[in-house]
Design a protein around this motif. Structure first.
Motif, mmCIF file in Angstrom:
data_model
loop_
_atom_site.group_PDB
_atom_site.id
_atom_site.type_symbol
_atom_site.label_atom_id
_atom_site.label_comp_id
_atom_site.label_asym_id
_atom_site.label_seq_id
_atom_site.Cartn_x
_atom_site.Cartn_y
_atom_site.Cartn_z
ATOM 1 N N ILE A 1 0.833 -1.203 0.000
ATOM 2 C CA ILE A 1 0.000 0.000 0.000
ATOM 3 C C ILE A 1 0.867 1.252 0.000
ATOM 4 O O ILE A 1 0.605 2.212 -0.738
ATOM 5 C CB ILE A 1 -0.973 -0.021 1.193
ATOM 6 N N ALA A 2 1.919 1.261 0.806
ATOM 7 C CA ALA A 2 2.797 2.433 0.883
ATOM 8 C C ALA A 2 3.508 2.678 -0.446
ATOM 9 O O ALA A 2 3.712 3.833 -0.838
ATOM 10 C CB ALA A 2 3.819 2.241 1.997
ATOM 11 N N GLY A 3 3.858 1.642 -1.147
ATOM 12 C CA GLY A 3 4.566 1.796 -2.407
ATOM 13 C C GLY A 3 3.670 2.117 -3.587
ATOM 14 O O GLY A 3 4.135 2.631 -4.605
ATOM 15 N N ASN A 4 2.386 1.813 -3.474
ATOM 16 C CA ASN A 4 1.467 1.975 -4.610
ATOM 17 C C ASN A 4 0.248 2.820 -4.263
ATOM 18 O O ASN A 4 -0.789 2.689 -4.921
ATOM 19 C CB ASN A 4 1.011 0.592 -5.095
ATOM 20 N N TRP A 5 0.364 3.697 -3.276
ATOM 21 C CA TRP A 5 -0.809 4.450 -2.825
ATOM 22 C C TRP A 5 -1.376 5.335 -3.924
ATOM 23 O O TRP A 5 -2.592 5.497 -4.018
ATOM 24 C CB TRP A 5 -0.491 5.257 -1.568
ATOM 25 N N LEU A 6 -0.551 5.879 -4.777
ATOM 26 C CA LEU A 6 -1.053 6.752 -5.841
ATOM 27 C C LEU A 6 -1.931 5.963 -6.821
ATOM 28 O O LEU A 6 -2.995 6.434 -7.240
ATOM 29 C CB LEU A 6 0.126 7.395 -6.563
ATOM 30 N N TYR A 7 -1.502 4.760 -7.179
ATOM 31 C CA TYR A 7 -2.294 3.924 -8.083
ATOM 32 C C TYR A 7 -3.606 3.494 -7.427
ATOM 33 O O TYR A 7 -4.650 3.438 -8.085
ATOM 34 C CB TYR A 7 -1.492 2.690 -8.504
ATOM 35 N N LEU A 8 -3.553 3.178 -6.137
ATOM 36 C CA LEU A 8 -4.765 2.770 -5.429
ATOM 37 C C LEU A 8 -5.773 3.918 -5.359
ATOM 38 O O LEU A 8 -6.978 3.707 -5.551
ATOM 39 C CB LEU A 8 -4.411 2.263 -4.033
#
Length: 57
Positions: free
Chosen positions: A27-34
């Motif tokens: 989640i921390a690494g892909n928060w923008l995509y989420l």
């Protein structure tokens, strides 16, 4: 030929070992995509609701 004594027992892998990362790291690494996916789903649901309201009459 001597048999080896005290071999380590097999254990199930931990979550980090199985996936290579934890859910929070993902989640921390892909928060923008989420956030972008959630935004697109919100737009889709609003458009569906709006279309239904227009064609309800």
């Amino acid at each position: 030929m001597a048999l080896q004594q005290h071999l380590p027992q097999d254990r199930d892998p931990s979550e980090d070992q199985m996936w290579g990362y934890t859910l929070w790291e993902f989640i921390a690494g892909n928060w923008l995509y989420l956030i972008a996916i959630i935004f697109l789903i919100a737009i889709f649901l609003y458009a569906r609701y709006s279309w239904r309201k227009r064609h309800e009459k």
